[in-house]
Design a protein around this motif. Sequence first.
Motif, PDB file in Angstrom:
ATOM      1  N   SER A 171       0.787  -1.180   0.193  1.00 17.88           N
ATOM      2  CA  SER A 171       0.071  -0.051   0.083  1.00 17.88           C
ATOM      3  C   SER A 171       0.857   1.233  -0.054  1.00 17.88           C
ATOM      4  N   TYR A 201      -4.294  -1.605   9.520  1.00 19.82           N
ATOM      5  CA  TYR A 201      -4.498  -2.527  10.752  1.00 19.82           C
ATOM      6  C   TYR A 201      -5.826  -2.281  11.030  1.00 19.82           C
ATOM      7  N   THR A 252      -4.063  -3.432   2.948  1.00 12.29           N
ATOM      8  CA  THR A 252      -2.884  -4.171   2.455  1.00 12.29           C
ATOM      9  C   THR A 252      -2.752  -5.613   2.852  1.00 12.29           C
ATOM     10  N   SER A 306       0.077  -6.797   3.856  1.00 11.51           N
ATOM     11  CA  SER A 306       1.167  -6.987   4.572  1.00 11.51           C
ATOM     12  C   SER A 306       0.985  -7.286   6.102  1.00 11.51           C
ATOM     13  N   LYS A 307      -0.094  -6.828   6.647  1.00 10.30           N
ATOM     14  CA  LYS A 307      -0.157  -7.116   8.080  1.00 10.30           C
ATOM     15  C   LYS A 307      -0.935  -8.206   8.502  1.00 10.30           C
TER      16      LYS A 307
HETATM   17  C1  LIG Z   1       2.682  -1.497   7.413  1.00  7.96           C
HETATM   18  C2  LIG Z   1       2.094  -0.086   6.906  1.00  7.96           C
HETATM   19  C3  LIG Z   1       1.310   0.216   5.663  1.00  7.96           C
HETATM   20  C4  LIG Z   1       1.600  -1.077   4.572  1.00  7.96           C
HETATM   21  O1  LIG Z   1       2.763  -0.993   4.007  1.00  7.96           O
HETATM   22  P1  LIG Z   1       2.783  -1.887   2.564  1.00  7.96           P
HETATM   23  O2  LIG Z   1       3.450  -1.199   1.450  1.00  7.96           O
HETATM   24  O3  LIG Z   1       1.350  -2.267   2.318  1.00  7.96           O
HETATM   25  O4  LIG Z   1       3.687  -3.164   3.300  1.00  7.96           O
HETATM   26  C5  LIG Z   1       0.407   1.259   5.318  1.00  7.96           C
HETATM   27  N1  LIG Z   1       0.371   2.114   6.272  1.00  7.96           N
HETATM   28  C6  LIG Z   1       0.483   2.088   7.507  1.00  7.96           C
HETATM   29  C7  LIG Z   1       0.076   2.998   8.408  1.00  7.96           C
HETATM   30  C8  LIG Z   1       1.397   0.898   7.620  1.00  7.96           C
HETATM   31  O5  LIG Z   1       1.868   0.601   9.024  1.00  7.96           O
END
Ligand SMILES: *Cc1c(COP(=O)(O)O)cnc(C)c1O
Length: 362
Positions: free
Chosen positions: A86, A189, A216, A218-219
């Motif tokens: 993201s 999140y 995302t 990612s989390k």
């Molecule tokens: C981890 C995070 C993201 C996500 O990052 P990616 O590029 O999807 O891995 C986005 N915004 C916030 C606030 C985050 O902590």
Amino acid sequence: MAIEFSKRVGRTPAYPMSGAQALPEDIVLMASNESPEPPLPQVVAAIQGVLGNANRYPDPTNTKLRRALSDRYDVPANRIAIGAGSCDLLMTAGDVLLEPGAEVVYSWPSFSVYPYLEAATGATGIRVPLNDAHEHDLDAMLAQITVATRLVIVCNPNNPTSTALPLDAITRFIEAVPRHVCILLDEAYCEFNTLDDPDSSVDLLKKHSNLVLLRTFSKIYGLCGLRVGYALCGDPRFVEAVDQVRQPFFCSITAQAAAIEALKHQDVIAERVERTVIARVELESALNDMGIEPAASQANFCWFPLPEDGPTEPEVVKGLVDRGVLIRGGTGQGREGFLRVTYGTPRDNDRFVAALREVLGQ
Ligand SMILES: *Cc1c(COP(=O)(O)O)cnc(C)c1O
């Protein structure tokens, strides 16, 4: 003669690295809000299943992934943008909305990537301090919106402070923001947030064409190593704009395949939320026993001030690394004297608590 670089390079800060890659293998990684759980076997199989096509470019329209997200959220596929994480969409939002003379409003401390938007574009960044509960002060943010504002970012739950605002407060804010301003709700999140159903903000897109929900894999999905994120948008023109200015093949075949498969396992996501809430309660009580009051977390990490009469933040960070635990000091996240600690496995969390007790001399 040395190479002459653009002004952009001069004004761009260095990203605060966790240093995890340079450390021994037995260290507990609690510094980057990653999932401590490896990808599901079905996701690994989906990745392996596409590797034989690696001689072909990925689908630049991400059609299958956008369709899967469209089914999941009931948002038309033409209002869904995909990114290489993201952060890719975040930086591209800056490219399509900002320029010198334009303003971007966000809270501080918040996500360490936001200042890159103004550095990359030459726009002016307006940082609004969090309130005493480490939450966004939405009224103070509204007061900073001017005719020059193009983008306002609300991080809910907020990184690094872990706090979340209820959806009704966010809704009132969105209703008060002028229509020409893009509101980017960074929901990296949101799945960990128990204040509201994480899907309820999606309904706001029907009424607010200037709203973008940034999410995302990612989390909670635990796929940060593959780099894939998405935006659910109120206006299809946002999707067209970001696709217009990026290189076409930003999302790899493995990332697309993994994300599509991961979406099929929502039962596992629900279990991960349960495990996160257990870690949240257990760590909060362990910190309370040490006389520490963490912020009210709705994320997969906690944020707390170090005791004033104890060792300093750098001393604590080093003391924890020496005991095999990597976390983030608050200074690199915008607030000195704080720690941000990602929840790990139950074993990781116990190791962190024992290490912190020792370092604080308790
Ligand atoms: C981890 C995070 C993201 C996500 O990052 P990616 O590029 O999807 O891995 C986005 N915004 C916030 C606030 C985050 O902590």
